[in-house]
Design a protein around this motif. Sequence first.
Motif, short mmCIF file in Angstrom:
data_model
loop_
_atom_site.label_atom_id
_atom_site.label_comp_id
_atom_site.label_asym_id
_atom_site.label_seq_id
_atom_site.Cartn_x
_atom_site.Cartn_y
_atom_site.Cartn_z
N ALA A 174 0.82 -1.21 0.00
CA ALA A 174 0.00 0.00 0.00
C ALA A 174 0.86 1.26 0.00
CB ALA A 174 -0.93 0.00 1.20
N THR A 175 1.95 1.23 0.75
CA THR A 175 2.86 2.38 0.77
C THR A 175 3.45 2.61 -0.61
OG1 THR A 175 3.40 1.98 3.09
CG2 THR A 175 4.91 3.36 1.86
N CYS A 176 3.78 1.52 -1.31
CA CYS A 176 4.30 1.64 -2.68
C CYS A 176 3.24 2.23 -3.61
CB CYS A 176 4.75 0.28 -3.20
SG CYS A 176 6.23 -0.38 -2.40
N VAL A 177 2.00 1.75 -3.48
CA VAL A 177 0.92 2.29 -4.31
C VAL A 177 0.79 3.79 -4.10
CG1 VAL A 177 -1.58 2.32 -4.67
CG2 VAL A 177 -0.39 0.13 -4.43
N SER A 178 0.77 4.20 -2.84
CA SER A 178 0.61 5.62 -2.52
C SER A 178 1.75 6.45 -3.09
CB SER A 178 0.51 5.79 -1.01
OG SER A 178 0.35 7.15 -0.66
N ALA A 179 2.98 5.95 -2.92
CA ALA A 179 4.15 6.68 -3.42
C ALA A 179 4.11 6.82 -4.94
CB ALA A 179 5.43 5.96 -2.99
N MET A 180 3.66 5.79 -5.61
CA MET A 180 3.57 5.82 -7.07
C MET A 180 2.44 6.74 -7.53
SD MET A 180 4.18 1.71 -7.41
CE MET A 180 3.96 1.46 -9.16
N LYS A 181 1.31 6.70 -6.85
CA LYS A 181 0.19 7.57 -7.21
C LYS A 181 0.55 9.03 -7.07
CE LYS A 181 -3.73 6.62 -7.73
NZ LYS A 181 -4.58 6.43 -8.97
N ASP A 182 1.46 9.32 -6.15
CA ASP A 182 1.86 10.71 -5.92
C ASP A 182 2.64 11.31 -7.09
OD1 ASP A 182 0.65 10.89 -3.46
OD2 ASP A 182 2.48 10.50 -2.30
N VAL A 183 3.24 10.45 -7.94
CA VAL A 183 4.14 10.98 -8.96
C VAL A 183 3.71 10.69 -10.39
CG1 VAL A 183 6.12 10.88 -7.40
CG2 VAL A 183 5.64 8.92 -8.89
N VAL A 184 2.64 9.91 -10.58
CA VAL A 184 2.19 9.62 -11.95
C VAL A 184 0.69 9.85 -12.07
CG1 VAL A 184 4.02 7.93 -12.34
CG2 VAL A 184 1.78 7.14 -11.55
N ASP A 185 0.26 10.10 -13.30
CA ASP A 185 -1.17 10.29 -13.59
C ASP A 185 -1.80 9.04 -14.19
OD1 ASP A 185 -1.19 12.96 -12.69
OD2 ASP A 185 -0.43 13.65 -14.63
N ILE A 186 -0.98 8.09 -14.63
CA ILE A 186 -1.52 6.87 -15.20
C ILE A 186 -1.99 5.94 -14.08
CG2 ILE A 186 -0.10 7.01 -17.27
CD1 ILE A 186 1.78 4.93 -16.04
N PRO A 187 -2.87 4.97 -14.38
CA PRO A 187 -3.33 4.05 -13.34
C PRO A 187 -2.18 3.27 -12.70
CG PRO A 187 -4.74 3.91 -15.26
CD PRO A 187 -3.58 4.75 -15.66
N ASP A 237 -7.89 -4.45 1.08
CA ASP A 237 -8.15 -3.29 1.94
C ASP A 237 -7.00 -2.29 1.87
OD1 ASP A 237 -10.60 -4.24 2.83
OD2 ASP A 237 -9.76 -5.17 4.64
N ALA A 238 -5.78 -2.82 1.92
CA ALA A 238 -4.59 -1.96 1.96
C ALA A 238 -4.40 -1.22 0.64
CB ALA A 238 -3.35 -2.79 2.29
N VAL A 239 -4.44 -1.95 -0.48
CA VAL A 239 -4.10 -1.30 -1.75
C VAL A 239 -5.23 -0.40 -2.25
CG1 VAL A 239 -2.46 -3.11 -2.36
CG2 VAL A 239 -4.81 -3.25 -3.22
N PHE A 240 -6.48 -0.79 -2.04
CA PHE A 240 -7.57 0.10 -2.43
C PHE A 240 -7.60 1.33 -1.53
CE2 PHE A 240 -9.88 -3.65 -4.51
CZ PHE A 240 -9.57 -3.22 -5.79
N GLY A 241 -7.26 1.13 -0.27
CA GLY A 241 -7.18 2.27 0.63
C GLY A 241 -6.11 3.27 0.23
N ALA A 242 -5.07 2.76 -0.43
CA ALA A 242 -3.97 3.63 -0.89
C ALA A 242 -4.23 4.21 -2.27
CB ALA A 242 -2.66 2.83 -0.90
N GLY A 243 -5.34 3.82 -2.89
CA GLY A 243 -5.69 4.40 -4.18
C GLY A 243 -5.45 3.55 -5.40
N SER A 244 -5.17 2.25 -5.23
CA SER A 244 -4.96 1.40 -6.39
C SER A 244 -6.17 1.45 -7.32
CB SER A 244 -4.71 -0.05 -5.95
OG SER A 244 -4.53 -0.89 -7.08
N ASP A 245 -5.90 1.55 -8.62
CA ASP A 245 -6.98 1.65 -9.60
C ASP A 245 -7.59 0.30 -9.95
OD1 ASP A 245 -6.96 4.62 -10.64
OD2 ASP A 245 -4.86 4.04 -10.42
N ALA A 246 -6.89 -0.77 -9.64
CA ALA A 246 -7.40 -2.10 -9.95
C ALA A 246 -6.60 -3.14 -9.18
CB ALA A 246 -7.31 -2.39 -11.45
#
Length: 333
Positions: A118-131, A154-163
């Motif tokens: 989840a932390t990785c998902v969040s960090a990646m979402k912070d720097v890219v606009d793609i899913p 729960d963890a990855v969707f909570g962090a904003g994972s698109d799928a």
Amino acid sequence: MNKYQEHKFAVAPMMEWTDRHCRAFHRQLTSRALLYTEMVTTGAVIHGDRDHLLGFSELEHPVACQLGGSDPKDMAASARIVADFGYDEVNINVGCPSDRVQSGRFGACLMQEPELVATCVSAMKDVVDIPVTVKCRIGVDDQDPEEALDRMADAVFGAGSDALWVHARKAWLKGLSPKENRDIPPLDYDRVVRLKSRFPDKFIGLNGGLQTLDTAEPYLDTLDGLMFGRTAYQMPQLLGQVDRRIYGIEANDVSPWHAVRTHMGYLEEQLGRGVKLAHMTRHMLGLFHGRPGARSWRRILTVDAIKPGAGLEVVERALAAVSPEIPSAEAAE
């Protein structure tokens, strides 16, 4: 509607199989399927030959890059590089069970660390606009799949994972080889369906052991996407039905013969760049599986494509060895 809902069918990331030449070939059979790279590690992306590792042809879109890693800073840096290359998605590997992956603290062993993913998902979402998406198993070793998959989702969707793409098997990190992990752990599609009931508004796709569109398509009544792996690679002719059957496009299915003919331009271009014919045609060997002449097709491509100077004439000769295409009634009108 979540724009990611468009990706109702995908060809799975497969090491040593889904390279750029494989993806370019698959695109001749389906205009809509989401195509994945082989997994590439963050270390390779950051420090390696990026053009070699990440280069792709524009015709491959939509195309996603799968990353292997677990350091949030490295994952974010790699995601930015992937986005700058023009990929349509970046995916985190939480499913590969190989020893090399385990020693690098990524792949299936991350099922035991959903908060880190989840932390990785969040960090990646912070720097890219793609899913940013995740591909995982239903658990590893002695984990309870009910608890393990719920925690990951729960963890990855909570962090904003698109799928979340779910390979519906456990991975046994102790006692089974990577090859055995693709077949021996039993499939549990119902577990993925139960997960969807908890997340009705999130994209959840099914992967693992899918072999025919007839048996897989009904899962789209409850799930959001189907991801085919080895069957799509070994019998790629099924991809020729995807646009019509999965996406509802009113068009004739793409025949194997048509796919080869339209692929000739790509082969010629790459040959002109110095790419060996065999590096491309190895992905085409299963195209005529089950049809008269399939053995000759495979033999000619296997034996003659590796010869020095092999060119398009090898493909033409292999195609001539297959029984001629019989036009459909629709095509004949």
